[in-house]
Design an enzyme around this catalytic site. Structure first.
Site, PDB file in Angstrom:
ATOM      1  N   ILE A  41     -19.795 -17.175  23.323  1.00  0.00           N
ATOM      2  CA  ILE A  41     -18.376 -17.413  23.618  1.00  0.00           C
ATOM      3  C   ILE A  41     -18.025 -16.685  24.921  1.00  0.00           C
ATOM      4  O   ILE A  41     -18.493 -15.564  25.147  1.00  0.00           O
ATOM      5  CB  ILE A  41     -17.485 -16.863  22.466  1.00  0.00           C
ATOM      6  CG1 ILE A  41     -17.996 -17.337  21.080  1.00  0.00           C
ATOM      7  CG2 ILE A  41     -16.018 -17.248  22.671  1.00  0.00           C
ATOM      8  CD1 ILE A  41     -18.002 -18.816  20.822  1.00  0.00           C
ATOM      9  N   TYR A  57     -28.890  -5.906  17.586  1.00  0.00           N
ATOM     10  CA  TYR A  57     -27.638  -6.646  17.411  1.00  0.00           C
ATOM     11  C   TYR A  57     -27.793  -7.651  16.261  1.00  0.00           C
ATOM     12  O   TYR A  57     -26.946  -7.738  15.369  1.00  0.00           O
ATOM     13  CB  TYR A  57     -27.290  -7.372  18.713  1.00  0.00           C
ATOM     14  CG  TYR A  57     -26.006  -8.178  18.654  1.00  0.00           C
ATOM     15  CD1 TYR A  57     -24.765  -7.550  18.654  1.00  0.00           C
ATOM     16  CD2 TYR A  57     -26.028  -9.571  18.606  1.00  0.00           C
ATOM     17  CE1 TYR A  57     -23.593  -8.281  18.599  1.00  0.00           C
ATOM     18  CE2 TYR A  57     -24.861 -10.315  18.556  1.00  0.00           C
ATOM     19  CZ  TYR A  57     -23.641  -9.671  18.554  1.00  0.00           C
ATOM     20  OH  TYR A  57     -22.473 -10.397  18.496  1.00  0.00           O
ATOM     21  N   SER A  66     -22.490 -13.397  13.710  1.00  0.00           N
ATOM     22  CA  SER A  66     -22.966 -14.010  14.951  1.00  0.00           C
ATOM     23  C   SER A  66     -24.053 -15.024  14.614  1.00  0.00           C
ATOM     24  O   SER A  66     -24.775 -14.858  13.623  1.00  0.00           O
ATOM     25  CB  SER A  66     -23.544 -12.931  15.866  1.00  0.00           C
ATOM     26  OG  SER A  66     -24.389 -13.506  16.843  1.00  0.00           O
TER      27      SER A  66
HETATM   28  N1  LIG Z   1     -18.759 -13.320  22.689  1.00  0.00           N
HETATM   29  C1  LIG Z   1     -19.746 -13.837  22.000  1.00  0.00           C
HETATM   30  O1  LIG Z   1     -20.534 -14.640  22.528  1.00  0.00           O
HETATM   31  C2  LIG Z   1     -19.942 -13.485  20.554  1.00  0.00           C
HETATM   32  C3  LIG Z   1     -20.861 -14.242  19.822  1.00  0.00           C
HETATM   33  C4  LIG Z   1     -21.059 -13.936  18.477  1.00  0.00           C
HETATM   34  C5  LIG Z   1     -20.351 -12.912  17.892  1.00  0.00           C
HETATM   35  N2  LIG Z   1     -19.474 -12.195  18.660  1.00  0.00           N
HETATM   36  C6  LIG Z   1     -18.767 -11.109  17.985  1.00  0.00           C
HETATM   37  O2  LIG Z   1     -17.382 -11.311  18.137  1.00  0.00           O
HETATM   38  C7  LIG Z   1     -16.711 -10.049  18.091  1.00  0.00           C
HETATM   39  C8  LIG Z   1     -15.783  -9.952  19.285  1.00  0.00           C
HETATM   40  O3  LIG Z   1     -16.568  -9.965  20.468  1.00  0.00           O
HETATM   41  P1  LIG Z   1     -15.998 -10.327  21.916  1.00  0.00           P
HETATM   42  O4  LIG Z   1     -16.942 -11.264  22.532  1.00  0.00           O
HETATM   43  O5  LIG Z   1     -14.567 -10.666  21.834  1.00  0.00           O
HETATM   44  O6  LIG Z   1     -16.237  -8.921  22.641  1.00  0.00           O
HETATM   45  P2  LIG Z   1     -15.260  -7.981  23.489  1.00  0.00           P
HETATM   46  O7  LIG Z   1     -16.159  -6.932  24.049  1.00  0.00           O
HETATM   47  O8  LIG Z   1     -14.422  -8.782  24.417  1.00  0.00           O
HETATM   48  O9  LIG Z   1     -14.315  -7.366  22.378  1.00  0.00           O
HETATM   49  C9  LIG Z   1     -14.777  -6.430  21.450  1.00  0.00           C
HETATM   50  C10 LIG Z   1     -13.629  -5.515  21.099  1.00  0.00           C
HETATM   51  O10 LIG Z   1     -14.089  -4.564  20.144  1.00  0.00           O
HETATM   52  C11 LIG Z   1     -13.613  -3.272  20.526  1.00  0.00           C
HETATM   53  N3  LIG Z   1     -14.490  -2.236  19.991  1.00  0.00           N
HETATM   54  C12 LIG Z   1     -15.745  -1.923  20.372  1.00  0.00           C
HETATM   55  N4  LIG Z   1     -16.198  -0.882  19.657  1.00  0.00           N
HETATM   56  C13 LIG Z   1     -15.203  -0.529  18.801  1.00  0.00           C
HETATM   57  C14 LIG Z   1     -15.062   0.464  17.807  1.00  0.00           C
HETATM   58  N5  LIG Z   1     -16.049   1.352  17.558  1.00  0.00           N
HETATM   59  N6  LIG Z   1     -13.913   0.535  17.116  1.00  0.00           N
HETATM   60  C15 LIG Z   1     -12.894  -0.334  17.371  1.00  0.00           C
HETATM   61  N7  LIG Z   1     -12.953  -1.279  18.314  1.00  0.00           N
HETATM   62  C16 LIG Z   1     -14.101  -1.389  19.019  1.00  0.00           C
HETATM   63  C17 LIG Z   1     -13.619  -3.315  22.052  1.00  0.00           C
HETATM   64  O11 LIG Z   1     -12.793  -2.305  22.614  1.00  0.00           O
HETATM   65  C18 LIG Z   1     -13.116  -4.714  22.317  1.00  0.00           C
HETATM   66  O12 LIG Z   1     -11.701  -4.762  22.368  1.00  0.00           O
HETATM   67  C19 LIG Z   1     -17.820  -8.992  18.072  1.00  0.00           C
HETATM   68  O13 LIG Z   1     -18.050  -8.564  16.760  1.00  0.00           O
HETATM   69  C20 LIG Z   1     -19.022  -9.751  18.598  1.00  0.00           C
HETATM   70  O14 LIG Z   1     -20.230  -9.177  18.172  1.00  0.00           O
HETATM   71  C21 LIG Z   1     -19.246 -12.463  19.957  1.00  0.00           C
END
Ligand SMILES: NC(=O)c1ccc[n+]([C@@H]2O[C@H](COP(=O)([O-])OP(=O)(O)OC[C@H]3O[C@@H](n4cnc5c(N)ncnc54)[C@H](O)[C@@H]3O)[C@@H](O)[C@H]2O)c1
Length: 255
Positions: A193, A160, A148
């Protein structure tokens, strides 16, 4: 007309590849699952959310939904065994599953810290620990870890941030450990995102305005914009790229 040539031209960037995408049933992971399938891969969408898994598994014959809690060793052992039995190999691992928290430092307790580090940090490490040996056997593989922007620049989010910093560090360590086995390990650093994870943040108009004001491109990112960058790193187009850090943040970290 030579139709076999036509077929070759239409081949995707991941034709015939076997890919595991953790958190593959929602947000960035869901978008990535569809993109990888379009590019010719068979995707094991591994997620803790069974309902979302059932839904995504109906979308294509090449999406196999498997339940996985990334923080549990025994879950990883079972999943890798099952994939090896069914497909014989694993070409790509995307450690994408993650959770977030917005607590300021003075409110963080050990349980918060442990929760974030266990899923985001330990979960990523376990993915590498259990999938890399299968890749080593074939002397090839590509791993992309989703960190991230918060691991690169200050943006609050504390536990985080720390958990994503561990993803950044383990990516470098794994790239150096497995390079001689033909395995590439890279990390991506998304900014904000539009996904279910950030819906909460998006509900705060003030927070959103602040982030937009600090982002050179002046808007939030879309899951497919992260997906395309991950696709590049996962594919053979990035055959000499390992240990790299790719920001996908509209320029936020350049400020
Ligand atoms: N959305 C953002 O702004 C953003 C920014 C930087 C990084 N990220 C990273 O991108 C990745 C995806 O995030 P997203 O925004 O799509 O979030 P999201 O919440 O839409 O998706 C996350 C997914 O991870 C699954 N998950 C959660 N805990 C879990 C576990 N213990 N085992 C297996 N699956 C698990 C959830 O069920 C979900 O399907 C994450 O690692 C997040 O930290 C997101």
């Amino acid at each position: 007309m030579n139709y076999s040539n036509l077929e070759v031209q239409e081949m995707g960037k991941l034709n015939g590849k076997i890919a595991i995408i953790t958190g593959g049933a929602s947000g960035i992971g869901e978008s990535l699952t569809h993109l990888f399938v379009e590019e010719g891969a068979t995707v094991i969408a591994a997620d803790i959310n069974e309902e979302a898994l059932q839904k995504i598994s109906t979308k294509s014959d090449r999406i196999v939904g498997m339940k996985l809690d990334v923080s549990k060793e025994e879950n990883w052992q079972e999943l890798v065994q099952q994939v090896e039995n069914e497909f014989g190999r694993i070409d790509i691992l995307i450690n994408n599953a993650g959770v977030t928290s917005e607590k300021p430092i003075e409110q963080v307790d050990y349980a918060d810290w442990e929760f974030l580090l266990k899923i985001n940090g330990f979960g990523t490490m376990l993915g590498i620990k259990y999938v890399a040996p299968t890749m080593v056997k074939n002397n090839q593989g590509s791993i992309v870890n989703v960190s991230s922007v918060t691991a690169q620049v200050g943006m609050g989010l504390n536990s985080y941030t720390a958990s994503k910093g561990s993803v950044r560090a383990i990516s470098k360590a794994a790239a150096t450990q497995y390079g001689r086995n033909g395995i590439r390990v890279n990390a991506v650093f998304p900014g904000v995102i539009e996904t279910p994870m950030t819906e909460k943040l998006e509900s705060s108009v003030e927070a959103l305005q602040q982030i937009n004001a600090l982002t050179p491109l002046g808007r939030l990112g879309k899951p497919e914009e992260v997906g395309k960058a991950i696709l590049f790193l996962a594919s053979d187009d990035a055959s000499y790229i390992s240990g790299a850090e790719l920001a996908i943040d509209g320029g936020y970290s350049a400020m």
